[in-house]
Design a protein around this motif. Structure first.
Motif, short mmCIF file in Angstrom:
data_model
loop_
_atom_site.label_atom_id
_atom_site.label_comp_id
_atom_site.label_asym_id
_atom_site.label_seq_id
_atom_site.Cartn_x
_atom_site.Cartn_y
_atom_site.Cartn_z
N CYS A 22 0.78 -1.10 -0.16
CA CYS A 22 -0.04 -0.09 0.03
C CYS A 22 0.76 1.14 0.08
O CYS A 22 1.49 1.47 0.93
CB CYS A 22 -0.98 0.05 1.10
SG CYS A 22 -1.63 1.61 1.52
N ALA A 23 1.11 1.75 -1.27
CA ALA A 23 1.83 2.93 -1.19
C ALA A 23 1.33 4.34 -1.08
O ALA A 23 -0.04 4.71 -1.40
CB ALA A 23 2.43 3.33 -2.76
N SER A 52 0.27 0.54 14.50
CA SER A 52 0.10 1.70 15.10
C SER A 52 1.13 2.48 14.33
O SER A 52 2.00 2.40 13.65
CB SER A 52 0.64 1.72 16.63
OG SER A 52 2.05 1.14 16.94
N TRP A 53 0.98 3.80 14.52
CA TRP A 53 1.91 4.81 13.84
C TRP A 53 3.25 4.72 14.16
O TRP A 53 3.91 5.36 13.59
CB TRP A 53 1.28 6.16 14.16
CG TRP A 53 1.51 6.63 15.65
CD1 TRP A 53 0.64 6.67 16.73
CD2 TRP A 53 2.55 7.74 15.98
NE1 TRP A 53 1.09 7.04 17.77
CE2 TRP A 53 2.43 7.62 17.35
CE3 TRP A 53 3.42 8.39 15.52
CZ2 TRP A 53 3.25 8.58 18.14
CZ3 TRP A 53 4.41 8.92 16.12
CH2 TRP A 53 4.15 9.14 17.47
N SER A 71 3.53 -4.78 8.34
CA SER A 71 4.58 -4.04 8.53
C SER A 71 4.52 -2.65 7.77
O SER A 71 3.61 -2.59 6.90
CB SER A 71 5.87 -4.80 8.24
OG SER A 71 5.86 -5.17 6.89
N SER A 72 5.36 -1.67 7.96
CA SER A 72 5.24 -0.69 7.41
C SER A 72 6.66 -0.11 7.09
O SER A 72 7.71 -0.54 7.97
CB SER A 72 4.82 0.49 8.14
OG SER A 72 5.26 0.50 9.60
N ASN A 77 7.36 5.04 2.78
CA ASN A 77 6.00 5.41 3.04
C ASN A 77 5.14 4.51 2.27
O ASN A 77 4.13 4.58 1.57
CB ASN A 77 5.86 6.64 2.25
CG ASN A 77 4.68 7.72 3.19
OD1 ASN A 77 4.65 7.38 4.01
ND2 ASN A 77 4.24 8.48 2.18
N THR A 78 5.35 3.21 2.57
CA THR A 78 4.52 2.03 2.27
C THR A 78 4.06 0.92 3.42
O THR A 78 5.06 0.82 4.13
CB THR A 78 5.28 1.17 1.06
OG1 THR A 78 5.64 2.13 0.07
CG2 THR A 78 4.61 0.06 0.26
#
Length: 124
Positions: A22-23, A52-53, A71-72, A77-78
């Motif tokens: 998810c970009a 969470s952020w 995961s982020s 920024n994905t």
């Protein structure tokens, strides 16, 4: 506000793995709590996973616990959803979402921004 675009869906066989991405654009995802939802034909959109952020907390639906990992990558920024041991019941359109509340959130109405979705089909 943030814009979200999912990718990575496709047709796979039961037992296979798949990674969704998810970009995000417009704002960094580190400002938001992020989540993945899915919707099967004729069914309500349901919670899959959330992060969470800070990235320090995650939550999963019972049906995917132990098989999916959220995961982020703030540098890219994905947001990602790594899915393994896929089952036919995992079939649906997968959506990523961002919440201004920032924490781990399961409730659909507490998300403020949504992507357009990516189709995942798991054949038996």
């Amino acid at each position: 506000q943030v814009q979200l675009v999912e990718s990575g869906g496709g047709l796979v066989q039961a037992g296979d793995s798949l990674r969704l991405s998810c970009a995000a654009s417009g704002r960094t995802i580190s400002n938001y709590g992020m989540g993945w939802f899915r919707q099967a034909p004729g069914k309500e959109r349901e919670f899959v996973a959330a992060i969470s952020w800070t990235g320090g907390s995650t939550d999963y639906a019972d049906s995917v616990q132990g098989r999916f990992t959220i995961s982020s990558d703030n540098a890219k920024n994905t947001l990602y959803l790594q899915m393994s041991s896929l089952k036919p019941e995992d079939t649906g359109v997968y959506y990523c979402a961002a919440s201004m509340y920032g924490s781990v959130i399961r409730l659909r109405y507490q998300y403020h921004y949504w992507g357009q979705g990516t189709q995942v089909t798991v054949s038996s």
